[in-house]
Enzyme design. Sequence first.
Site, mmCIF file in Angstrom:
data_model
loop_
_atom_site.group_PDB
_atom_site.id
_atom_site.type_symbol
_atom_site.label_atom_id
_atom_site.label_comp_id
_atom_site.label_asym_id
_atom_site.label_seq_id
_atom_site.Cartn_x
_atom_site.Cartn_y
_atom_site.Cartn_z
ATOM 1 N N ARG A 1 0.824 -1.207 0.000
ATOM 2 C CA ARG A 1 0.000 0.000 0.000
ATOM 3 C C ARG A 1 0.862 1.263 0.000
ATOM 4 O O ARG A 1 0.529 2.262 -0.646
ATOM 5 C CB ARG A 1 -0.920 0.001 1.235
ATOM 6 C CG ARG A 1 -1.922 1.139 1.236
ATOM 7 C CD ARG A 1 -2.777 1.154 2.473
ATOM 8 N NE ARG A 1 -3.746 2.246 2.436
ATOM 9 C CZ ARG A 1 -4.235 2.852 3.514
ATOM 10 N NH1 ARG A 1 -3.871 2.460 4.715
ATOM 11 N NH2 ARG A 1 -5.099 3.838 3.395
ATOM 12 N N HIS B 1 0.587 4.664 -2.445
ATOM 13 C CA HIS B 1 0.322 6.006 -1.918
ATOM 14 C C HIS B 1 1.491 6.957 -2.166
ATOM 15 O O HIS B 1 1.288 8.168 -2.247
ATOM 16 C CB HIS B 1 -0.016 5.924 -0.429
ATOM 17 C CG HIS B 1 -1.401 5.438 -0.176
ATOM 18 N ND1 HIS B 1 -2.410 6.239 0.309
ATOM 19 C CD2 HIS B 1 -1.967 4.215 -0.379
ATOM 20 C CE1 HIS B 1 -3.535 5.540 0.409
ATOM 21 N NE2 HIS B 1 -3.288 4.310 -0.002
ATOM 22 N N VAL C 1 1.216 10.512 -5.422
ATOM 23 C CA VAL C 1 1.407 11.917 -5.046
ATOM 24 C C VAL C 1 2.821 12.327 -5.438
ATOM 25 O O VAL C 1 3.800 11.839 -4.866
ATOM 26 C CB VAL C 1 1.194 12.132 -3.533
ATOM 27 C CG1 VAL C 1 1.362 13.617 -3.196
ATOM 28 C CG2 VAL C 1 -0.183 11.641 -3.104
ATOM 29 N N GLY D 1 4.538 11.413 -7.823
ATOM 30 C CA GLY D 1 5.298 10.340 -8.428
ATOM 31 C C GLY D 1 6.041 9.504 -7.400
ATOM 32 O O GLY D 1 6.003 9.774 -6.195
ATOM 33 N N ASN E 1 -4.216 9.104 3.344
ATOM 34 C CA ASN E 1 -3.051 8.330 3.768
ATOM 35 C C ASN E 1 -3.205 7.781 5.186
ATOM 36 O O ASN E 1 -2.242 7.249 5.754
ATOM 37 C CB ASN E 1 -1.778 9.183 3.687
ATOM 38 C CG ASN E 1 -1.282 9.323 2.267
ATOM 39 O OD1 ASN E 1 -1.438 8.422 1.450
ATOM 40 N ND2 ASN E 1 -0.675 10.462 1.950
ATOM 41 N N PRO F 1 -7.085 8.395 -4.586
ATOM 42 C CA PRO F 1 -8.310 7.591 -4.684
ATOM 43 C C PRO F 1 -8.860 7.285 -3.290
ATOM 44 O O PRO F 1 -8.089 6.995 -2.366
ATOM 45 C CB PRO F 1 -7.838 6.315 -5.388
ATOM 46 C CG PRO F 1 -6.628 6.746 -6.159
ATOM 47 C CD PRO F 1 -5.954 7.773 -5.295
ATOM 48 N N HIS G 1 -5.530 -5.540 -2.903
ATOM 49 C CA HIS G 1 -6.316 -5.754 -1.691
ATOM 50 C C HIS G 1 -6.469 -7.229 -1.346
ATOM 51 O O HIS G 1 -7.118 -7.565 -0.360
ATOM 52 C CB HIS G 1 -7.704 -5.107 -1.840
ATOM 53 C CG HIS G 1 -7.660 -3.614 -1.866
ATOM 54 N ND1 HIS G 1 -8.683 -2.832 -2.344
ATOM 55 C CD2 HIS G 1 -6.690 -2.751 -1.468
ATOM 56 C CE1 HIS G 1 -8.363 -1.556 -2.257
ATOM 57 N NE2 HIS G 1 -7.154 -1.481 -1.720
ATOM 58 N N SER H 1 -8.050 -15.486 1.856
ATOM 59 C CA SER H 1 -6.603 -15.628 2.106
ATOM 60 C C SER H 1 -5.987 -14.268 2.395
ATOM 61 O O SER H 1 -5.392 -13.654 1.517
ATOM 62 C CB SER H 1 -5.924 -16.277 0.908
ATOM 63 O OG SER H 1 -6.266 -15.588 -0.281
ATOM 64 N N ASP I 1 -3.040 -13.785 -4.064
ATOM 65 C CA ASP I 1 -3.672 -14.669 -5.048
ATOM 66 C C ASP I 1 -4.801 -13.924 -5.742
ATOM 67 O O ASP I 1 -4.984 -12.716 -5.557
ATOM 68 C CB ASP I 1 -4.183 -15.954 -4.386
ATOM 69 C CG ASP I 1 -5.107 -15.677 -3.204
ATOM 70 O OD1 ASP I 1 -5.847 -14.663 -3.248
ATOM 71 O OD2 ASP I 1 -5.100 -16.462 -2.238
#
Length: 318
Positions: free
Chosen positions: A64, A68, A72, A74, A93, A160, A190, A238, A243
């Site tokens: 993640r 993030h 922002v 790059g 954030n 987003p 996710h 999981s 996966d």
Amino acid sequence: MIIQAAAAAPLFLLLLLLLFVAACNAQLRVGFYSETCPSAEETVRAAVKEAMHEDMSSAARLLRLSFHDCFVQGCDASILLEAEGGEAEAPGNAGVGGFEVIGAAKKRVESLCPGVVSCADIVMLAARDAVALSDGPDYELPTGRRDGRISSLALASHLPEVNDPIRVLKAKFHAKGLSEKDLVLLTAAHTLGTAACFLTSKRLYNFSGISPRFLPRLKSFCPLNSDFVRRIPLDWASEFEFDDHILRNVVTGFAVLASDAQLTEDRKTRQVLESYVGGGHATSSFGADFAEAMVKMGRIGVKTGSQGEIRKICGKVN
């Protein structure tokens, strides 16, 4: 002739900009540190492996964190800068972590090769390693990024969000040069990690797009007026394994986040979903395509060459 020249000027400037971006991206390459710091990538992976051994949820946080950072200014490690009013304080954030793992990896790399490996590259390498060590694809990652010197809360205002409608999500990804396919694939990150109940509250009690078989389970985890800080898995099948289950969850109404469920509300993103989840089974290309999307994301707004700097400490400019 004057009118034609005036009209051509914006096109000329656009071409110059495209050439500049292409030149910056061209400076990223696989094995960038092969001569200047040969053990850099191995050292970062060792730090990630140790962190995951202590806490498996580190993988999701590192994955993640890369997203993030790149969204922002790059992929320049600006999210790591410890500055009042910095981008880490942006609402979008909230809950972003993994900073200590990046710091530990940077400290080890600095002891081997002082002033050579950027924090920006470590962020992207750590995300790659987190995926690979979670049974996901292990892919070659171009490196050569340099670190930014600016971190601004205002610049992080367009990340987003979980309650964005699909048209807004698409627009935010398009603004970064990412397609509907990239949107679906990067959302599939996710498959790792959890979300706080407060991120699902609007969806649970004011939204109808959840499978009737799944809704009672979600409500049992996040009952109304309960502790909405409690965390729930984003992928019920999981949580700690990378996966394709998350794709089937989205298609069948088992998505935890509203932004994930929104992927079924657009013709293009739904087509991408269904291309992976044909007949209830994701295709074998998912892992390779996810890796390609991560490499593409890793090129957003990169600083290379004489741009930026190589920070000694990831939380501070030199």
